[in-house]
Design an enzyme around this catalytic site. Structure first.
Site, PDB file in Angstrom:
ATOM      1  CB  SER A 149      -1.801   8.470   4.569  1.00  0.00           C
ATOM      2  OG  SER A 149      -2.278   8.979   3.081  1.00  0.00           O
TER       3      SER A 149
ATOM      4  CE  LYS B  72     -10.894  -3.628   3.777  1.00  0.00           C
ATOM      5  NZ  LYS B  72     -11.429  -2.475   4.299  1.00  0.00           N
TER       6      LYS B  72
ATOM      7  CB  CYS C  74      -1.284   0.008   1.378  1.00  0.00           C
ATOM      8  SG  CYS C  74      -1.705   1.355   1.498  1.00  0.00           S
TER       9      CYS C  74
END
Ligand code: GSH
Length: 204
Positions: free
Chosen positions: A82, A56, A29
């Site tokens: 992020s 997940k 990622c």
């Protein structure tokens, strides 16, 4: 000693490691890579846990509203997104500051980082070979804007003469571009001569 890395993970969240921040991540990622870069640049001890995004864990989706990585556990709180995590880390750990104090400069950098979204989504299509030449031309056109911006800044890095937060936010995406030059995808080779500043930035 090398950091202990928790691989993912079943039905429970591994216990926090004392003295380390917990980062939920995924190896490929680019958004998670941003946070790894900032943590490493600032030498902040952390404990990565890699989340299986195909399947997940329930504890993760019930805790992190977006269900995405990266997420950071700090001060008893879950942070996600992020850029928000990167800004938090830069303010919370002010040694080796990665952002300018100039609000206008910060705002311009944020615009640049946000504008990378459109390039990123085309990149994923390229990776899965789900792209035509017209879209690839649009991609190169979008890269032209990043070339122009770097050229107008007149420095090796977007952040100036040293790598700064804006560089760390963009780098993981550019780093992944090398996979488009694979021999089985010659149609997606990025012409270096068209992007002299970016090419230098990628291999300074
Ligand atoms: N805007 C988010 C994007 C994060 C993101 O898209 N992460 C992807 C992996 S690269 C993800 O977790 N995908 C799982 C999902 O969408 O369910 C950020 O900057 O952190």
């Amino acid at each position: 000693m090398a950091a202990i890395e928790h691989l993912t993970v079943g039905s429970t969240d591994p216990p926090l490691v004392e003295g380390k921040l917990r980062l939920y991540s995924m190896r490929f990622c680019p958004y998670a890579a941003r946070v790894h870069l900032v943590l490493n640049a600032k030498k902040i001890p952390y404990d990565p846990v890699y989340i299986n995004l195909i399947n997940k864990p329930e504890w993760y989706t019930s805790r992190i509203p977006t269900g995405k990585v990266p997420a950071l556990v700090t001060e008893g709180t879950d942070l996600y997104e992020s850029l928000i995590i990167a800004n938090y880390l830069d303010e919370k750990y002010p040694e080796n500051k990665l952002q300018s104090d100039d609000p206008l400069r910060k705002a311009k950098d944020s615009i640049l980082i946000e504008s990378f979204g459109k390039v990123g989504s085309i990149m994923y299509k390229m990776y899965f070979n789900d792209i035509d030449t017209e879209t690839f031309d649009q991609f190169l056109g979008a890269l032209d804007d990043f070339e122009k911006e770097l050229s107008s800044r007149g420095t090796t890095f977007y952040g100036g003469n040293a790598v700064k937060l804006v560089d760390y936010m963009l780098w993981p995406f550019f780093e992944r571009m090398s996979m488009f030059a694979l021999p089985d995808k010659p149609q997606f080779k990025i012409p270096e001569a068209r992007f002299p500043c970016l090419t230098k930035w990628m291999t300074p």
